[in-house]
Enzyme design. Sequence first.
Site, mmCIF file in Angstrom:
data_model
loop_
_atom_site.group_PDB
_atom_site.id
_atom_site.type_symbol
_atom_site.label_atom_id
_atom_site.label_comp_id
_atom_site.label_asym_id
_atom_site.label_seq_id
_atom_site.Cartn_x
_atom_site.Cartn_y
_atom_site.Cartn_z
ATOM 1 N N SER A 83 0.794 -1.242 0.000
ATOM 2 C CA SER A 83 0.000 0.000 0.000
ATOM 3 C C SER A 83 0.822 1.285 0.000
ATOM 4 O O SER A 83 0.269 2.358 -0.240
ATOM 5 C CB SER A 83 -0.931 0.028 1.205
ATOM 6 N N LYS A 132 0.628 3.636 -2.856
ATOM 7 C CA LYS A 132 -0.393 4.680 -2.996
ATOM 8 C C LYS A 132 0.204 6.081 -2.873
ATOM 9 O O LYS A 132 -0.286 7.027 -3.487
ATOM 10 C CB LYS A 132 -1.497 4.470 -1.951
ATOM 11 N N TYR A 138 -1.367 -0.528 -10.918
ATOM 12 C CA TYR A 138 -1.450 -0.645 -9.453
ATOM 13 C C TYR A 138 -0.794 -1.929 -8.969
ATOM 14 O O TYR A 138 0.008 -1.921 -8.034
ATOM 15 C CB TYR A 138 -2.914 -0.580 -9.037
ATOM 16 N N TYR A 155 -4.625 3.128 7.560
ATOM 17 C CA TYR A 155 -5.872 2.375 7.511
ATOM 18 C C TYR A 155 -6.846 2.925 8.576
ATOM 19 O O TYR A 155 -6.901 4.138 8.773
ATOM 20 C CB TYR A 155 -5.606 0.871 7.721
ATOM 21 N N VAL A 189 0.522 -3.687 4.039
ATOM 22 C CA VAL A 189 0.292 -4.972 4.711
ATOM 23 C C VAL A 189 1.525 -5.860 4.752
ATOM 24 O O VAL A 189 1.515 -6.907 5.388
ATOM 25 C CB VAL A 189 -0.883 -5.766 4.084
#
Lengths: 317, 317, 317, 317
Positions: C65, C68, C195, C247, C265
């Site tokens: 992640s 991002k 992605y 998160y 993660v």
Amino acid sequence: MDKLSNGFMEEVVKACRPYTAQGEVIDHIPGLDQSHATDLGVTIITKEGDVYSAGEDDCNFSLQSISKVIILLMALEDFGKEVVFQKVDMEPTDDFFNSISNLENYEGHRPYNPFINSGAIATASLVNGSTVEERFQRILSFLQTITGDDEKVKLNEEVYRSEIKNGARNRSLAYFMESTGVLSNREAEEALDLYYRVNSIDVNSLALAKLGFFLANHGKISATGSQLIQSRHVRTVKAIMLTSGMYNESGTYAVDVGFPLKSGVSGSIVGAVPGRMGIGIIGPSINKKGNSVAGGQVLRMLSEKLRLNIFHDSTIV
Amino acid sequence: MDKLSNGFMEEVVKACRPYTAQGEVIDHIPGLDQSHATDLGVTIITKEGDVYSAGEDDCNFSLQSISKVIILLMALEDFGKEVVFQKVDMEPTDDFFNSISNLENYEGHRPYNPFINSGAIATASLVNGSTVEERFQRILSFLQTITGDDEKVKLNEEVYRSEIKNGARNRSLAYFMESTGVLSNREAEEALDLYYRVNSIDVNSLALAKLGFFLANHGKISATGSQLIQSRHVRTVKAIMLTSGMYNESGTYAVDVGFPLKSGVSGSIVGAVPGRMGIGIIGPSINKKGNSVAGGQVLRMLSEKLRLNIFHDSTIV
Amino acid sequence: MDKLSNGFMEEVVKACRPYTAQGEVIDHIPGLDQSHATDLGVTIITKEGDVYSAGEDDCNFSLQSISKVIILLMALEDFGKEVVFQKVDMEPTDDFFNSISNLENYEGHRPYNPFINSGAIATASLVNGSTVEERFQRILSFLQTITGDDEKVKLNEEVYRSEIKNGARNRSLAYFMESTGVLSNREAEEALDLYYRVNSIDVNSLALAKLGFFLANHGKISATGSQLIQSRHVRTVKAIMLTSGMYNESGTYAVDVGFPLKSGVSGSIVGAVPGRMGIGIIGPSINKKGNSVAGGQVLRMLSEKLRLNIFHDSTIV
Amino acid sequence: MDKLSNGFMEEVVKACRPYTAQGEVIDHIPGLDQSHATDLGVTIITKEGDVYSAGEDDCNFSLQSISKVIILLMALEDFGKEVVFQKVDMEPTDDFFNSISNLENYEGHRPYNPFINSGAIATASLVNGSTVEERFQRILSFLQTITGDDEKVKLNEEVYRSEIKNGARNRSLAYFMESTGVLSNREAEEALDLYYRVNSIDVNSLALAKLGFFLANHGKISATGSQLIQSRHVRTVKAIMLTSGMYNESGTYAVDVGFPLKSGVSGSIVGAVPGRMGIGIIGPSINKKGNSVAGGQVLRMLSEKLRLNIFHDSTIV
């Protein structure tokens, strides 16, 4: 109580046609456009074998969501109630037919029932056949047998191409179910394709009435006496039609009409009065919930005037 | 098809009693505790006027959610269908019976139907009477007339005090409806009080069977021929019982049992087979959805063996 | 206030390593398994150019992640704030990072922010380049420049294949956005592929610290003085990291740590203390919210002992 | 970078006042009506002790949601961080400030944070005092000390009566929290009353600027050097203001303005630039999210021209 006749049917269509003005024809499905805005066709088949019809009963439109009834019948016959309802529940939902939120939030991530899009896709993974083509041909053949029509009842290629092209929401539902383990990747792809195809089969109000009569007659073809689907499976399908057949107006139709129905966004409706008759309606002007406005009005009149509401049998005492 | 008799009833209760082990008795309602964990009582009244009974049919438990049926009957008779369903919708929901999310998210903030808590409170604001006491006495008197019992069928004061004390969730629902304009402040307070009271009326399986028969008989008292509630209102109530009467298992019961039912968390169930019979069940061990486990099993057996499923009439041809 | 040194870093890692026992290593990403359960590596780069490091700072794990952050930096530089935030909002959400419900329910169907999966996929559609490969090479080259490392910082092919194979949820998000018009069909397919690829770039704690320092330094490469990303875009990214970077624990980290962070993660975290330092952490044992347990503890200690909380500057008076 | 002066302030108000036309004054709060539609008042207090002001800085409006900041400060000081955040979480939410759905769906049924209504009510149950009156007097006295004003800063009885009368939604929230065990019945009633009262305290832009400065100054009163609230609690409050202080535009303000803020539906905003200044704004024309339109514009200008964004310190190298 009125008496059923073609004249009576003409009166019903005449009284209900003005309601077409309250809806709108959806324009992204090939074959449907504003030229059909005032169409309204109704056909009834009774247990005596009589056929009554009025209005534009010869229009052909694609099955759309009525496909869900056919797919569920086939899945139940192929895999049985236990297996089918492990993959999809049988509870009504207040979410829209193409909702994805409930897949995320509902325990076990099962679709609520086989009559929302996710549920139909999941059910379509439970039709026997080694290829999608073979499964589709079994379903098409089944529908042609029920309707006794293998000319008009056939795949509309243009609609099928449109279903694929505009199918992003259904693809999203299918892959979501893959992500939660409801479907394997192969099942997701194939069920989606089968669903698009069955949605694209052309029918008219006579074909729908025959389907309705097949349900009313507990899965038996009258002409041949052949029991195509076990009666307990047909009973199951009718119960789910009553609780979940008319999108988010299912409860209202249970009250106002009171027998099993299933509608599609093409403005078509199939109705089954258990033990008495099948009804097929085509009226492309639909409301925001996805149901034919004039078609709904026809059902209210028929239920009232012919006493078809199953919650109001003949008085006991 | 089996024949109805007291012996048959005994067999059914014997076969289903073991299912009581799969549920739990809720312990926050006075009168309900573990000593009733294996209780199971069933009473049937037929159109011929015969009464069949087996098991613990003499236990008294409070109405709990079955109150919703009584309140809806009264509101429909007092204000008519139009007014009632402007305040509450008639669509099934997938939310829990005490859910408040749907009040926030559903268009118009109407409760989805009269059989979830918010819907029952809203419906309770539509019962005639100048005070809550007067409204309650009308409802109690109505229920005593239907059941022919003004001794056992009465307010359980202890349950009523408990309803008030533990009523925070229902108060929250009522004030939420005040905040969105569904109820005025006075309506909210009074409807809440009426709802608590009707929930607290004691009944046994015979009383529930009489209520069921009253519904099956379209709102007429057989003994006197008096039409207490108009038949079209009774029909409406039965339709909503089928789509929404068994909490979040309503769809499953529509499929498996196939006639109108309403359950309560006291483990009681009322059933109405249109034109044929009323059924009263008491079985306090309930599952996580709020339904009597053994009671549900009794209904499955009765439906199968006595052919009561309304989606499966006698075959046509 | 403690003084930063390698000895201090060793103490922090020693004090926090026991927290690895409170999390679990996810096992579906190649390279991550139980053998890394007690790993904890931390690297800090200060504005003076000093590098401090302790623990398993040489482990390579895929970005996951943290991709991002890179994608958002690139999209802002390529298309500007207006265009980017027409496609994706910048509001924190209480839904899970892979949630699809919010896409259905939120007005305009925009993802809430670029740091949930749907938001990252939407952002990935706004990276310049005529092919996915070209876009990916631009991003990889950008990251290699920031980290000064074109050996270890590279695509992990095995992780990329795994991302595709296990990507059903992300595919579902992408097609949902196609269905609501957020993305075209081509954009959905290509953004998804980009992605997956950026998620699969390998980094270690030094590379993450360099990324953090690049953010802390407002988008300028210290060695060359080159402003790779405009400082106002870097400021935007840091603000979103503070409100949405961890998160569903982002609020807790804003309180407990108090500077911009982004986690993945794989158990990695990048931190940027504006104007002061960059922090890179790798600690694969994550909690149920998706954050490295021991890594979080390291951040709490660093914030407290080095006074890094931006809500607690030196006292005024 | 511009220099702060009364002339500069006048320019800012002049440039931003036209934005009042884009919002609407809510009319159910006494004292607020269309006559205030173009009002805009701004006051700044710097660490040097200077006060700058422009526009309608002498208007008195009730605190409304800014009460949440005061209540949280007091609860943290009275019970500490552990106890407070067992009752209410500190995570941002995408739901509306008066939402009840999240109370139903979020694990543990805790409110997401102290700055939504349910969270403020829960926090209000953690203020010391043997009666509601005593608790309120402590809070009022605290606010009077911070603002140095015990004349204008006082309970507006008319607003308080209105809060009670129109408080159905908040009552619903409170009773819902009783139903899930977050509050006892007594706590629910008393916290609600305290919340209504603190909402009803009158302030002007000077008072808000003093509150902002108190936060910027880490809980210390400059004049007396008295540390009223421990600095770590003030830090906590500022972090939550950044992630959740501006309703569902909190993320946007974190990006565009970049320092802790809290708004109220009376159109008031308090801002705290850590270590530098306090800002008070009153501009009753609010947008649909509940924030002052012109007030928001003032904050954007101040942040840009005075370089107040905490994510953009002086460049390192």
